[in-house]
Scaffold this motif. Structure first.
Motif, PDB file in Angstrom:
ATOM      1  N   TYR A  73       0.834  -1.203   0.000  1.00  0.00           N
ATOM      2  CA  TYR A  73       0.000   0.000   0.000  1.00  0.00           C
ATOM      3  C   TYR A  73       0.871   1.256   0.000  1.00  0.00           C
ATOM      4  O   TYR A  73       0.578   2.225  -0.712  1.00  0.00           O
ATOM      5  N   SER A 139      -5.814   6.948  -4.401  1.00  0.00           N
ATOM      6  CA  SER A 139      -5.462   5.776  -3.581  1.00  0.00           C
ATOM      7  C   SER A 139      -6.715   5.011  -3.188  1.00  0.00           C
ATOM      8  O   SER A 139      -6.762   3.777  -3.258  1.00  0.00           O
ATOM      9  N   SER A 143      -7.658   1.239  -4.460  1.00  0.00           N
ATOM     10  CA  SER A 143      -7.826   0.186  -3.460  1.00  0.00           C
ATOM     11  C   SER A 143      -9.200  -0.458  -3.567  1.00  0.00           C
ATOM     12  O   SER A 143      -9.334  -1.696  -3.538  1.00  0.00           O
ATOM     13  N   ALA A 241      -1.820  -2.089  -5.514  1.00  0.00           N
ATOM     14  CA  ALA A 241      -3.142  -2.127  -4.876  1.00  0.00           C
ATOM     15  C   ALA A 241      -3.667  -3.560  -4.811  1.00  0.00           C
ATOM     16  O   ALA A 241      -4.243  -3.989  -3.805  1.00  0.00           O
ATOM     17  N   ASN A 244      -1.660  -5.528  -2.227  1.00  0.00           N
ATOM     18  CA  ASN A 244      -2.048  -5.181  -0.865  1.00  0.00           C
ATOM     19  C   ASN A 244      -3.150  -6.105  -0.347  1.00  0.00           C
ATOM     20  O   ASN A 244      -3.062  -6.663   0.753  1.00  0.00           O
ATOM     21  N   TRP A 245      -4.199  -6.305  -1.168  1.00  0.00           N
ATOM     22  CA  TRP A 245      -5.307  -7.162  -0.761  1.00  0.00           C
ATOM     23  C   TRP A 245      -4.919  -8.641  -0.792  1.00  0.00           C
ATOM     24  O   TRP A 245      -5.279  -9.402   0.117  1.00  0.00           O
TER      25      TRP A 245
END
Length: 351
Positions: A73, A139, A143, A241, A244-245
């Motif tokens: 992130y 952002s 996301s 992004a 990150n998940w």
């Protein structure tokens, strides 16, 4: 005159909103959690037994995945700032990411405090007000879009036969959003007619001239010309992004393996994770306490796990995310960001 001024200063500020409503909602959620704990005591006891001796290797790997997710992130936001011609050292962006995440997850109204901290620190990095606002907004868009893409792909994989209409619609929406953002940052003057039209009735109500405040808005829009989202930076930011998940979901998967050998497919776990994260966006309770947990547990149970195992995995996952990561964020905020003075920005050429 002096006494009037003193009395006005001595009066407490008038609170806005209805804080009692928030307290009642939080109390209701906490009461619901208490009832659930009482009703699910046998399963919870069994889950805590499994948590007494998690596999150390899997646990350390889960911790590493959580840290890697935060790093992804931070790199996403750093890429957006780079696209605007602003170089920020990675350790500074990491510190901001941890601190903002902690504010977002632990305080009532956390997203507001998190956004304010992001804005203030980006201004300290040297970003203009427009670039800082653009980076924060983009952002959030990236996301949210990344979570939607992962959810859609997980659903497609789970059902076996892809819904091409859903996939094409989602892809088109992402592409149109990206193209629209690039167009606005390259041609912000195209928004002036819309701004002027929207500003006129507002100024009429305020009994101001029709163009009052237009110069400040125009100056703000002119600053957006520095925010050039190049294809390379856009692709890198979107990749981070997604990572990150995916790394966060990997943390949940590793937590599960640290407490049990029961099998669950990666698709089912990913769908449970996405359901939990989506549920967390609909709650005002700090950290989504009780809401995210229940959604994750129900998702894992529907994937074939027994209740004690699902509870144990989710508790361990939340201990890492709400304990270690948020604790590190508060330490970062207290020891690093609060002591940081304004530095000269390092600008690079955007081509």
């Amino acid at each position: 005159m002096t006494s009037t001024l003193d009395s006005s200063l001595s009066r407490p500020e008038r609170r806005r909103g209805h804080p009692w409503l928030r307290r009642c909602l939080i109390a209701a959620v906490l009461g619901l959690i208490t009832v659930e704990l009482a009703l699910g005591r046998p399963a919870l006891t069994s889950a805590l037994t499994q948590l007494r001796a998690p596999h150390l290797g899997w646990l350390l790997a889960a911790l590493a995945a959580a840290l890697a997710a935060m790093g992804a992130y931070a790199r996403m936001q750093r890429r957006l700032l780079l696209s605007a011609g602003l170089y920020v050292p990675l350790h500074r962006e990491l510190a901001l990411t941890y601190a903002a995440h902690s504010l977002n997850e632990t305080l009532p109204g956390g997203p507001l405090f998190s956004t304010q901290l992001n804005y203030q620190q980006m201004r300290r990095f040297g970003a203009t007000p427009a670039v800082a606002s653009w980076c924060i907004a983009l952002s959030g868009i990236l996301s949210t879009s990344a979570l939607a893409v992962i959810t859609a792909l997980g659903a497609l994989a789970d059902h076996g036969t892809p819904s091409w209409l859903t996939l094409v619609g989602l892809t088109t929406a992402v592409l149109l959003t990206t193209v629209g953002i690039r167009w606005i940052t390259r041609h912000p003057e195209t928004l002036l007619p819309l701004v002027r039209t929207s500003l006129a009735p507002i100024n009429r109500l305020r009994r101001k001239s029709a163009d009052h405040g237009l110069e400040r808005i125009q100056a703000f829009l002119d600053q957006l010309k520095a925010a050039r989202l190049t294809p390379g930076h856009a692709a890198a930011a979107a990749t981070y992004a997604l990572l990150n998940w995916l790394l966060d979901a990997g943390c949940l998967w590793l937590c599960l393996h640290s407490v049990t050998d029961q099998a669950i497919t990666s698709t089912q776990l990913l769908l449970a994770f996405c359901a939990g994260m989506a549920a967390g966006t609909l709650t005002i309770v700090p950290g989504g306490l009780g809401i995210i947990d229940n959604a994750l547990i129900l998702g894992l149970i529907s994937g074939g796990l027994d209740t004690p195992t699902a509870i144990a995995a989710v508790v361990l996952y939340r201990l890492i995310n709400l304990g270690f990561v948020i604790g590190a964020g508060w330490i970062t905020w207290g020891l690093v960001l609060r002591q940081t003075r304004r530095e000269q920005p390092q600008r690079i050429s955007t081509g």
